[in-house]
Scaffold this motif. Structure first.
Motif, PDB file in Angstrom:
ATOM      1  N   TRP A 196      32.728 -61.449 -99.155  1.00 47.09           N
ATOM      2  CA  TRP A 196      32.060 -61.760-100.755  1.00 47.09           C
ATOM      3  C   TRP A 196      32.634 -61.241-101.922  1.00 47.09           C
ATOM      4  CZ3 TRP A 196      25.765 -61.983 -99.847  1.00 47.09           C
ATOM      5  CH2 TRP A 196      26.061 -63.122 -98.627  1.00 47.09           C
ATOM      6  N   THR A 197      32.182 -62.372-102.874  1.00 51.72           N
ATOM      7  CA  THR A 197      32.407 -61.235-104.437  1.00 51.72           C
ATOM      8  C   THR A 197      31.021 -61.520-105.104  1.00 51.72           C
ATOM      9  OG1 THR A 197      33.378 -63.370-104.860  1.00 51.72           O
ATOM     10  CG2 THR A 197      34.727 -62.374-104.579  1.00 51.72           C
ATOM     11  N   PHE A 198      30.728 -60.910-106.030  1.00 49.86           N
ATOM     12  CA  PHE A 198      29.486 -60.817-106.805  1.00 49.86           C
ATOM     13  C   PHE A 198      30.242 -60.552-108.483  1.00 49.86           C
ATOM     14  CE2 PHE A 198      28.612 -58.972-103.040  1.00 49.86           C
ATOM     15  CZ  PHE A 198      27.494 -59.354-102.467  1.00 49.86           C
ATOM     16  N   ARG A 199      29.303 -61.717-109.337  1.00 48.29           N
ATOM     17  CA  ARG A 199      29.469 -61.051-110.205  1.00 48.29           C
ATOM     18  C   ARG A 199      28.443 -62.227-111.619  1.00 48.29           C
ATOM     19  NH1 ARG A 199      33.932 -60.582-108.540  1.00 48.29           N
ATOM     20  NH2 ARG A 199      35.481 -60.911-108.460  1.00 48.29           N
ATOM     21  N   ASN A 200      27.664 -60.457-112.006  1.00 46.26           N
ATOM     22  CA  ASN A 200      26.974 -60.566-112.790  1.00 46.26           C
ATOM     23  C   ASN A 200      25.519 -60.730-112.102  1.00 46.26           C
ATOM     24  OD1 ASN A 200      25.550 -60.374-115.813  1.00 46.26           O
ATOM     25  ND2 ASN A 200      25.505 -62.700-115.773  1.00 46.26           N
ATOM     26  N   VAL A 201      25.690 -60.556-111.726  1.00 52.57           N
ATOM     27  CA  VAL A 201      24.451 -60.213-109.761  1.00 52.57           C
ATOM     28  C   VAL A 201      22.553 -59.252-110.924  1.00 52.57           C
ATOM     29  CG1 VAL A 201      23.435 -60.366-108.214  1.00 52.57           C
ATOM     30  CG2 VAL A 201      25.822 -61.000-108.478  1.00 52.57           C
ATOM     31  N   ALA A 202      22.404 -59.671-110.887  1.00 52.63           N
ATOM     32  CA  ALA A 202      21.258 -58.715-111.390  1.00 52.63           C
ATOM     33  C   ALA A 202      19.867 -58.743-110.397  1.00 52.63           C
ATOM     34  CB  ALA A 202      20.578 -58.881-112.331  1.00 52.63           C
ATOM     35  N   ILE A 203      19.355 -57.441-110.372  1.00 53.96           N
ATOM     36  CA  ILE A 203      18.187 -57.475-109.035  1.00 53.96           C
ATOM     37  C   ILE A 203      16.757 -56.552-108.740  1.00 53.96           C
ATOM     38  CG2 ILE A 203      17.574 -56.971-107.123  1.00 53.96           C
ATOM     39  CD1 ILE A 203      20.030 -57.989-105.570  1.00 53.96           C
ATOM     40  N   ARG A 204      16.532 -57.140-109.670  1.00 55.77           N
ATOM     41  CA  ARG A 204      14.432 -56.126-109.934  1.00 55.77           C
ATOM     42  C   ARG A 204      13.632 -56.004-107.979  1.00 55.77           C
ATOM     43  NH1 ARG A 204      10.348 -57.393-114.578  1.00 55.77           N
ATOM     44  NH2 ARG A 204       9.607 -55.258-114.543  1.00 55.77           N
ATOM     45  N   THR A 205      13.569 -54.762-107.877  1.00 52.77           N
ATOM     46  CA  THR A 205      12.370 -54.096-107.164  1.00 52.77           C
ATOM     47  C   THR A 205      11.482 -53.529-107.621  1.00 52.77           C
ATOM     48  OG1 THR A 205      13.090 -52.481-106.216  1.00 52.77           O
ATOM     49  CG2 THR A 205      14.168 -54.736-105.280  1.00 52.77           C
ATOM     50  N   GLU A 206       9.791 -53.826-107.146  1.00 51.04           N
ATOM     51  CA  GLU A 206       8.876 -52.758-108.152  1.00 51.04           C
ATOM     52  C   GLU A 206       9.309 -51.762-107.495  1.00 51.04           C
ATOM     53  OE1 GLU A 206       6.645 -54.180-109.521  1.00 51.04           O
ATOM     54  OE2 GLU A 206       7.722 -55.744-110.084  1.00 51.04           O
ATOM     55  N   GLU A 207       9.649 -51.581-105.955  1.00 51.48           N
ATOM     56  CA  GLU A 207       9.828 -50.514-105.627  1.00 51.48           C
ATOM     57  C   GLU A 207      10.641 -49.589-105.240  1.00 51.48           C
ATOM     58  OE1 GLU A 207       7.095 -49.191-104.518  1.00 51.48           O
ATOM     59  OE2 GLU A 207       5.626 -50.505-104.644  1.00 51.48           O
ATOM     60  N   GLY A 208      12.175 -49.768-106.580  1.00 55.92           N
ATOM     61  CA  GLY A 208      13.406 -49.253-106.236  1.00 55.92           C
ATOM     62  C   GLY A 208      13.839 -49.391-105.271  1.00 55.92           C
ATOM     63  N   ASP A 209      13.714 -50.467-104.236  1.00 54.57           N
ATOM     64  CA  ASP A 209      14.658 -50.370-102.710  1.00 54.57           C
ATOM     65  C   ASP A 209      16.094 -50.607-102.266  1.00 54.57           C
ATOM     66  OD1 ASP A 209      13.995 -52.751-102.765  1.00 54.57           O
ATOM     67  OD2 ASP A 209      14.039 -52.845-100.613  1.00 54.57           O
ATOM     68  N   SER A 210      17.039 -50.013-101.792  1.00 55.03           N
ATOM     69  CA  SER A 210      17.684 -50.336-101.559  1.00 55.03           C
ATOM     70  C   SER A 210      18.113 -51.381-101.161  1.00 55.03           C
ATOM     71  CB  SER A 210      18.475 -48.924-101.579  1.00 55.03           C
ATOM     72  OG  SER A 210      18.043 -47.854-101.249  1.00 55.03           O
ATOM     73  N   LEU A 211      19.324 -52.337-101.659  1.00 56.34           N
ATOM     74  CA  LEU A 211      20.321 -53.746-101.421  1.00 56.34           C
ATOM     75  C   LEU A 211      21.011 -52.951-100.446  1.00 56.34           C
ATOM     76  CD1 LEU A 211      20.907 -56.327-101.030  1.00 56.34           C
ATOM     77  CD2 LEU A 211      22.840 -55.953-103.267  1.00 56.34           C
ATOM     78  N   VAL A 212      21.413 -53.022 -99.134  1.00 55.34           N
ATOM     79  CA  VAL A 212      21.985 -52.174 -97.714  1.00 55.34           C
ATOM     80  C   VAL A 212      22.813 -53.299 -97.232  1.00 55.34           C
ATOM     81  CG1 VAL A 212      21.468 -50.801 -95.396  1.00 55.34           C
ATOM     82  CG2 VAL A 212      20.073 -50.407 -97.347  1.00 55.34           C
ATOM     83  N   VAL A 213      23.928 -52.580 -97.359  1.00 58.14           N
ATOM     84  CA  VAL A 213      25.128 -53.387 -96.736  1.00 58.14           C
ATOM     85  C   VAL A 213      25.748 -52.747 -96.150  1.00 58.14           C
ATOM     86  CG1 VAL A 213      27.573 -54.462 -97.314  1.00 58.14           C
ATOM     87  CG2 VAL A 213      25.440 -54.478 -99.315  1.00 58.14           C
ATOM     88  N   ASP A 214      25.902 -53.105 -94.363  1.00 58.18           N
ATOM     89  CA  ASP A 214      26.726 -52.556 -93.779  1.00 58.18           C
ATOM     90  C   ASP A 214      27.801 -53.609 -92.654  1.00 58.18           C
ATOM     91  OD1 ASP A 214      25.213 -50.025 -93.661  1.00 58.18           O
ATOM     92  OD2 ASP A 214      23.344 -51.011 -92.664  1.00 58.18           O
ATOM     93  N   HIS A 215      28.492 -53.152 -92.039  1.00 50.27           N
ATOM     94  CA  HIS A 215      29.456 -53.881 -91.384  1.00 50.27           C
ATOM     95  C   HIS A 215      30.395 -54.285 -91.750  1.00 50.27           C
ATOM     96  CE1 HIS A 215      26.005 -52.059 -88.462  1.00 50.27           C
ATOM     97  NE2 HIS A 215      26.945 -51.617 -87.861  1.00 50.27           N
ATOM     98  N   SER A 216      31.029 -54.624 -93.410  1.00 53.52           N
ATOM     99  CA  SER A 216      30.584 -55.293 -94.131  1.00 53.52           C
ATOM    100  C   SER A 216      32.831 -55.024 -94.781  1.00 53.52           C
ATOM    101  CB  SER A 216      29.740 -56.142 -95.265  1.00 53.52           C
ATOM    102  OG  SER A 216      29.023 -56.349 -94.752  1.00 53.52           O
ATOM    103  N   GLU A 217      33.651 -55.712 -94.967  1.00 53.38           N
ATOM    104  CA  GLU A 217      34.267 -55.532 -95.259  1.00 53.38           C
ATOM    105  C   GLU A 217      35.222 -56.309 -97.094  1.00 53.38           C
ATOM    106  OE1 GLU A 217      37.124 -57.591 -92.243  1.00 53.38           O
ATOM    107  OE2 GLU A 217      36.780 -55.459 -91.650  1.00 53.38           O
ATOM    108  N   ALA A 218      35.903 -56.050 -97.342  1.00 53.07           N
ATOM    109  CA  ALA A 218      36.585 -57.001 -98.649  1.00 53.07           C
ATOM    110  C   ALA A 218      35.242 -57.898 -99.183  1.00 53.07           C
ATOM    111  CB  ALA A 218      37.191 -57.976 -98.158  1.00 53.07           C
ATOM    112  N   MET A 219      34.210 -56.277 -99.821  1.00 51.28           N
ATOM    113  CA  MET A 219      33.607 -56.987-100.451  1.00 51.28           C
ATOM    114  C   MET A 219      33.743 -56.641-102.042  1.00 51.28           C
ATOM    115  SD  MET A 219      31.537 -57.833 -98.167  1.00 51.28           S
ATOM    116  CE  MET A 219      29.329 -58.004 -98.610  1.00 51.28           C
ATOM    117  N   ALA A 220      33.929 -57.715-103.364  1.00 51.14           N
ATOM    118  CA  ALA A 220      34.439 -57.398-104.507  1.00 51.14           C
ATOM    119  C   ALA A 220      33.323 -56.904-105.330  1.00 51.14           C
ATOM    120  CB  ALA A 220      35.164 -58.446-104.361  1.00 51.14           C
TER     121      ALA A 220
END
Length: 490
Positions: A465-489
């Motif tokens: 997966w690749t990400f460019r200029n991605v903005a995430i806003r949450t009310e509670e400040g929780d986490s975007l969790v990425v597991d069991h993954s590889e070659a994430m740019a």
């Protein structure tokens, strides 16, 4: 990886090589190539070749009223309307028209060269008697079987159009009630997986094994089952349809527009409010879908609005024949369950690939982007309970119970998905993408995403997966969790 999202302001996730403090060698090698691929994906060359290439040319007019159709809304007038359609086709094509009023009808069958036009003030009312929809050989929910014909049918024809500012009210509520009653009975017996196939409900409009078909301008209401089903067809244009299935209730499986093992399809300027997937691409289910093995490919969906429903644009869950070469752009979702949806099961097989999703806005959706390879297990997997004799089962039960062999054929793949310029506000979740050890979600490229959500979500079993200029806003400040993954740019 655990990305902490601060409350009440944007967390900018600039996924560029120069902005990440920890990179693997595979990350650094993958990112430049994927950026080039993303840039080249913005307008696929094939996208200008979709849709109907011809329109019925006949100008002779055949009024259904001249053939005995009554516009009182209570007299069943199927035969009279069909006589007008047949006469039009026999004389080389033309226009089939209606005087203002309401026309109660069962299944109608369009013929080559016929342009069925429903002008403003004209309403077709679908019969509520299932006997008025003769059974035909077709495919429903990924399975070839006998099933009632639709209210309007374009079967094995070319150069057909259905247009106008009129209304098709399918009056599907009795079919909804029948389904729910049967589902309660079947679920108690462990038969959730077959109830949708036994509860035979008519679709509103079916285009099957047809070419050069145009559907334009109509308002379609209260489908008994799916609303518009494009099956085994090519060069079809669906333009300006307004679908309102949540009329006097919320019908089960009232999809908006389903494109099923078809190619060179254009859908534009449509507005859908339904109770299942709004715009959906399909290609067969399990053993039967792998047997047929026909892809959905070369599809453009643009300038459309999704309201209530299961998915703004959904790929699957019937993926067996493969879904590829799709461009969807300039779309809106307002209150839709899922925005961008990829779903399959571990018996479906098929590959979803080369998908381009661009310039999309969402307001109050459940999840912005969802991908799963193990969707709805109670529906997706077929197991015969005790007390049934296999030899006496209906043919469609046997087809559903036929195992995929070897089992590896049933493992689906999602790969090469390009998502850019997405604005989403007031979502429940940003991302829920869950693959499996046997089939990782591969090469999703996200560019210019601006998401406000209650929860950031999860990515699990992904690669490349690749990400460019991605903005995430949450009310509670929780986490975007990425597991069991590889070659994430990033």
């Amino acid at each position: 990886m655990d990305l902490r999202t601060p409350p009440l302001f944007f967390l900018l996730l600039w996924f560029g090589l120069s902005q990440c403090t920890t990179k693997t060698a595979s990350d650094q090698a993958a990112a430049p190539d994927s950026t080039v691929a993303f840039t080249q994906s913005l307008r696929p060359a094939w996208a200008d070749s979709v849709g109907a290439t011809a329109f019925p040319e006949g100008t002779a007019e055949f009024s259904v009223n001249d053939y005995g159709a009554r516009a009182d809304g209570t007299t069943l007038t199927t035969e009279a309307i069909q006589r007008a359609i047949d006469a039009c086709a026999e004389q080389g094509g033309g226009l089939v028209t209606f005087r203002p009023g309401q026309y109660l009808t069962g299944s109608l069958f369009l013929k080559q060269g016929v342009h069925l036009r429903l002008d403003r003030g004209v309403t077709l009312l679908g019969s509520q008697n299932i006997a008025d929809y003769p059974e035909i050989d077709t495919r429903v929910a990924g399975l070839e079987m006998r099933w009632p014909a639709a209210l309007l049918n374009v079967l094995d024809q070319t150069h057909v159009a259905i247009t106008g500012d009129g209304t098709v009210h399918a009056q599907g509520k009795p079919f909804w009630d029948y389904y729910w009653n049967l589902r309660r009975e079947y679920e108690a017996k462990g038969l959730r997986w077959i109830v949708d196939y036994d509860a035979k409900r008519p679709r509103t409009l079916l285009v099957s094994n047809a070419s050069d078909v145009t559907l334009r301008g109509l308002t379609l209401q209260q489908a008994g089952f799916w609303t518009v089903h494009v099956l085994y067809s090519d060069h079809v244009t669906v333009d300006g349809l307004v679908i309102r299935n949540n009329v006097d209730g919320h019908g089960p499986s009232t999809d908006g527009i389903d494109i099923d093992s078809s190619r060179w399809i254009l859908v534009e300027n449509c507005d859908i409010d339904c109770n299942d997937d709004n715009f959906c691409l399909k290609a067969g289910r399990d053993w039967d879908g792998l047997r047929v093995n026909r892809p959905t490919e070369y599809v453009v969906i643009r300038y459309c609005l999704s309201r209530k429903g299961g998915g703004l644009i959904t790929f699957g869950s019937e993926t067996s024949g493969g879904i590829r070469h799709v461009l969807a752009h300039d779309l809106q979702a307002k209150g839709t369950g899922i925005g961008l949806r990829f779903k399959s099961a571990m018996t479906r097989g098929g590959t979803v690939e080369d998908v381009h999703l661009q310039r999309i806005t969402m307001d109050s959706v459940g999840t912005v982007l969802e991908a799963t390879v193990n969707w709805n297990p109670s529906y997706s997997y077929s197991t015969l309970p005790e007390g049934y004799t296999y030899e006496t089962l209906p043919p469609h039960w046997k087809a559903m119970l036929t195992p995929v062999e070897p089992a590896e054929r049933g493992i689906p793949q999602f790969r090469d998905v390009f998502v850019s310029d997405v604005e989403a506000s007031y979502a429940d979740k940003a991302l829920v993408a869950i693959g499996a050890e046997a089939t990782r979600l591969e090469n999703f490229h996200l560019w210019n995403l601006n998401i406000r959500a209650e929860e950031a979500g999860t990515i699990d079993y992904a690669t490349g997966w690749t990400f460019r200029n991605v903005a995430i806003r949450t009310e509670e400040g929780d986490s975007l969790v990425v597991d069991h993954s590889e070659a994430m740019a990033w």
